[in-house]
Design a protein around this motif. Sequence first.
Motif, PDB file in Angstrom:
ATOM      1  N   VAL A  44       0.848  -1.201   0.000  1.00 21.35           N
ATOM      2  CA  VAL A  44       0.000   0.000   0.000  1.00 21.35           C
ATOM      3  C   VAL A  44       0.878   1.243   0.000  1.00 21.35           C
ATOM      4  CG1 VAL A  44      -1.729   1.305   1.269  1.00 21.35           C
ATOM      5  CG2 VAL A  44      -1.918  -1.175   1.104  1.00 21.35           C
ATOM      6  N   GLY A  45       0.595   2.130  -0.928  1.00 23.08           N
ATOM      7  CA  GLY A  45       1.348   3.370  -1.056  1.00 23.08           C
ATOM      8  C   GLY A  45       2.453   3.291  -2.086  1.00 23.08           C
ATOM      9  N   LEU A  46       2.834   2.095  -2.508  1.00 26.33           N
ATOM     10  CA  LEU A  46       3.884   1.942  -3.508  1.00 26.33           C
ATOM     11  C   LEU A  46       3.302   2.050  -4.912  1.00 26.33           C
ATOM     12  CD1 LEU A  46       5.914  -1.071  -2.070  1.00 26.33           C
ATOM     13  CD2 LEU A  46       6.492   1.338  -1.957  1.00 26.33           C
ATOM     14  N   THR A  47       4.155   2.332  -5.867  1.00 26.35           N
ATOM     15  CA  THR A  47       3.758   2.377  -7.267  1.00 26.35           C
ATOM     16  C   THR A  47       4.506   1.284  -8.013  1.00 26.35           C
ATOM     17  OG1 THR A  47       3.451   4.752  -7.123  1.00 26.35           O
ATOM     18  CG2 THR A  47       3.611   3.822  -9.321  1.00 26.35           C
ATOM     19  N   PHE A  48       3.761   0.483  -8.757  1.00 24.92           N
ATOM     20  CA  PHE A  48       4.338  -0.581  -9.570  1.00 24.92           C
ATOM     21  C   PHE A  48       4.140  -0.229 -11.032  1.00 24.92           C
ATOM     22  CE2 PHE A  48       3.466  -2.689  -5.598  1.00 24.92           C
ATOM     23  CZ  PHE A  48       4.534  -3.550  -5.438  1.00 24.92           C
ATOM     24  N   GLU A  49       5.062  -0.687 -11.868  1.00 21.96           N
ATOM     25  CA  GLU A  49       4.876  -0.630 -13.309  1.00 21.96           C
ATOM     26  C   GLU A  49       4.684  -2.067 -13.759  1.00 21.96           C
ATOM     27  OE1 GLU A  49       8.076   1.481 -15.164  1.00 21.96           O
ATOM     28  OE2 GLU A  49       7.174   3.419 -14.692  1.00 21.96           O
ATOM     29  N   VAL A  50       3.440  -2.408 -14.131  1.00 23.18           N
ATOM     30  CA  VAL A  50       3.074  -3.777 -14.463  1.00 23.18           C
ATOM     31  C   VAL A  50       3.046  -3.917 -15.981  1.00 23.18           C
ATOM     32  CG1 VAL A  50       1.352  -5.582 -14.142  1.00 23.18           C
ATOM     33  CG2 VAL A  50       1.708  -3.884 -12.353  1.00 23.18           C
ATOM     34  N   TYR A  51       3.668  -4.973 -16.477  1.00 26.24           N
ATOM     35  CA  TYR A  51       3.776  -5.222 -17.917  1.00 26.24           C
ATOM     36  C   TYR A  51       2.490  -5.850 -18.434  1.00 26.24           C
ATOM     37  CZ  TYR A  51       6.156  -6.387 -22.281  1.00 26.24           C
ATOM     38  OH  TYR A  51       6.551  -6.466 -23.592  1.00 26.24           O
ATOM     39  N   ASP A  52       1.963  -5.330 -19.541  1.00 27.39           N
ATOM     40  CA  ASP A  52       0.715  -5.859 -20.086  1.00 27.39           C
ATOM     41  C   ASP A  52       0.918  -6.589 -21.415  1.00 27.39           C
ATOM     42  OD1 ASP A  52       1.097  -3.851 -21.913  1.00 27.39           O
ATOM     43  OD2 ASP A  52      -0.771  -2.804 -21.508  1.00 27.39           O
ATOM     44  N   GLY A  53       2.153  -6.869 -21.775  1.00 26.55           N
ATOM     45  CA  GLY A  53       2.438  -7.582 -23.010  1.00 26.55           C
ATOM     46  C   GLY A  53       3.082  -6.710 -24.053  1.00 26.55           C
ATOM     47  N   SER A  54       2.915  -5.395 -23.940  1.00 20.85           N
ATOM     48  CA  SER A  54       3.560  -4.495 -24.895  1.00 20.85           C
ATOM     49  C   SER A  54       4.302  -3.358 -24.210  1.00 20.85           C
ATOM     50  CB  SER A  54       2.534  -3.932 -25.874  1.00 20.85           C
ATOM     51  OG  SER A  54       1.548  -3.206 -25.180  1.00 20.85           O
ATOM     52  N   HIS A  55       3.788  -2.894 -23.078  1.00 26.57           N
ATOM     53  CA  HIS A  55       4.472  -1.829 -22.353  1.00 26.57           C
ATOM     54  C   HIS A  55       4.089  -1.879 -20.871  1.00 26.57           C
ATOM     55  CE1 HIS A  55       0.593  -0.153 -23.523  1.00 26.57           C
ATOM     56  NE2 HIS A  55       0.699   0.665 -22.498  1.00 26.57           N
ATOM     57  N   PHE A  56       4.763  -1.076 -20.063  1.00 28.84           N
ATOM     58  CA  PHE A  56       4.512  -1.036 -18.630  1.00 28.84           C
ATOM     59  C   PHE A  56       3.502   0.059 -18.308  1.00 28.84           C
ATOM     60  CE2 PHE A  56       8.629  -3.041 -18.909  1.00 28.84           C
ATOM     61  CZ  PHE A  56       8.573  -4.018 -17.936  1.00 28.84           C
ATOM     62  N   GLU A  57       2.547  -0.249 -17.446  1.00 34.03           N
ATOM     63  CA  GLU A  57       1.555   0.721 -16.991  1.00 34.03           C
ATOM     64  C   GLU A  57       1.730   0.928 -15.499  1.00 34.03           C
ATOM     65  OE1 GLU A  57      -1.084   2.610 -18.177  1.00 34.03           O
ATOM     66  OE2 GLU A  57      -0.312   2.181 -20.183  1.00 34.03           O
ATOM     67  N   ARG A  58       1.623   2.170 -15.064  1.00 31.16           N
ATOM     68  CA  ARG A  58       1.752   2.467 -13.632  1.00 31.16           C
ATOM     69  C   ARG A  58       0.487   2.084 -12.879  1.00 31.16           C
ATOM     70  NH1 ARG A  58       5.656   6.808 -11.682  1.00 31.16           N
ATOM     71  NH2 ARG A  58       7.229   6.705 -13.294  1.00 31.16           N
ATOM     72  N   VAL A  59       0.703   1.447 -11.730  1.00 33.82           N
ATOM     73  CA  VAL A  59      -0.390   1.060 -10.845  1.00 33.82           C
ATOM     74  C   VAL A  59      -0.011   1.514  -9.447  1.00 33.82           C
ATOM     75  CG1 VAL A  59      -1.675  -0.860  -9.848  1.00 33.82           C
ATOM     76  CG2 VAL A  59      -0.985  -0.934 -12.246  1.00 33.82           C
ATOM     77  N   LYS A  60      -0.760   2.485  -8.906  1.00 30.78           N
ATOM     78  CA  LYS A  60      -0.529   2.939  -7.537  1.00 30.78           C
ATOM     79  C   LYS A  60      -1.413   2.098  -6.624  1.00 30.78           C
ATOM     80  CE  LYS A  60      -0.049   6.901  -4.575  1.00 30.78           C
ATOM     81  NZ  LYS A  60       0.687   6.131  -3.596  1.00 30.78           N
ATOM     82  N   VAL A  61      -0.801   1.424  -5.663  1.00 32.32           N
ATOM     83  CA  VAL A  61      -1.533   0.496  -4.801  1.00 32.32           C
ATOM     84  C   VAL A  61      -2.223   1.270  -3.685  1.00 32.32           C
ATOM     85  CG1 VAL A  61      -1.339  -1.502  -3.299  1.00 32.32           C
ATOM     86  CG2 VAL A  61       0.082  -1.352  -5.337  1.00 32.32           C
ATOM     87  N   GLU A  62      -3.524   1.033  -3.568  1.00 30.28           N
ATOM     88  CA  GLU A  62      -4.328   1.640  -2.512  1.00 30.28           C
ATOM     89  C   GLU A  62      -4.890   0.534  -1.637  1.00 30.28           C
ATOM     90  OE1 GLU A  62      -7.040   4.497  -4.030  1.00 30.28           O
ATOM     91  OE2 GLU A  62      -5.485   5.501  -5.200  1.00 30.28           O
ATOM     92  N   PRO A  63      -5.355   0.837  -0.433  1.00 31.08           N
ATOM     93  CA  PRO A  63      -5.806  -0.205   0.493  1.00 31.08           C
ATOM     94  C   PRO A  63      -6.924  -1.084  -0.049  1.00 31.08           C
ATOM     95  CG  PRO A  63      -5.604   1.875   1.646  1.00 31.08           C
ATOM     96  CD  PRO A  63      -5.386   2.163   0.197  1.00 31.08           C
ATOM     97  N   GLU A  64      -7.782  -0.547  -0.888  1.00 27.63           N
ATOM     98  CA  GLU A  64      -8.899  -1.325  -1.418  1.00 27.63           C
ATOM     99  C   GLU A  64      -8.444  -2.440  -2.353  1.00 27.63           C
ATOM    100  OE1 GLU A  64      -8.804   2.038  -1.510  1.00 27.63           O
ATOM    101  OE2 GLU A  64     -10.231   2.428   0.110  1.00 27.63           O
ATOM    102  N   MET A  65      -7.184  -2.412  -2.790  1.00 28.55           N
ATOM    103  CA  MET A  65      -6.661  -3.409  -3.721  1.00 28.55           C
ATOM    104  C   MET A  65      -6.163  -4.668  -3.018  1.00 28.55           C
ATOM    105  SD  MET A  65      -4.442  -1.069  -6.267  1.00 28.55           S
ATOM    106  CE  MET A  65      -5.121   0.262  -7.218  1.00 28.55           C
ATOM    107  N   ILE A  66      -6.090  -4.668  -1.701  1.00 23.78           N
ATOM    108  CA  ILE A  66      -5.558  -5.809  -0.958  1.00 23.78           C
ATOM    109  C   ILE A  66      -6.390  -7.053  -1.282  1.00 23.78           C
ATOM    110  CG2 ILE A  66      -5.207  -6.781   1.352  1.00 23.78           C
ATOM    111  CD1 ILE A  66      -4.610  -3.942   2.311  1.00 23.78           C
ATOM    112  N   GLY A  67      -5.697  -8.144  -1.568  1.00 23.16           N
ATOM    113  CA  GLY A  67      -6.363  -9.399  -1.880  1.00 23.16           C
ATOM    114  C   GLY A  67      -6.563  -9.639  -3.358  1.00 23.16           C
TER     115      GLY A  67
END
Length: 140
Positions: A85-108
């Motif tokens: 929570v609070g970190l930012t990830f760049e997740v690969y979708d097969g062609s490029h990386f997209e930023r994903v900022k993790v918020e508490p509602e994303m847990i699980g």
Amino acid sequence: MSSEYRTGREGEFTYRGHTLDELQDLELDEVAELLPARARRTITRGLGVQQQKLLADAREATEEESANDPLRTHLRDMPVLPEFVGLTFEVYDGSHFERVKVEPEMIGHYLGEFNLTRNSVEHGQAGIGATRSSKFVPLK
């Protein structure tokens, strides 16, 4: 950290009866007991080598307070843990990386759920080589 995340009736984020600070203090096995079945199974069967490395990198990033620097990963099947929570990830979708900022509602959930791999299709007009019936474009 939990003061900036306000949800619920009491005004503080809770996940299955635990506040964010309590969740971050729990061990990985204790957190796994609170997660949905699929994420719990991923953790109890043992995280892979790359998943353990991503978890270690995330722990290191939270200790250094460098939450602004995104962590790049191809691991779409990594469950979102309270430590993220609070970190930012760049997740690969097969062609490029997209930023994903993790918020508490994303847990699980999984990191890949927040970065779609398919784009919506917008069809244009029929082009060269199309059949006669598909070339018909009605006027206004």
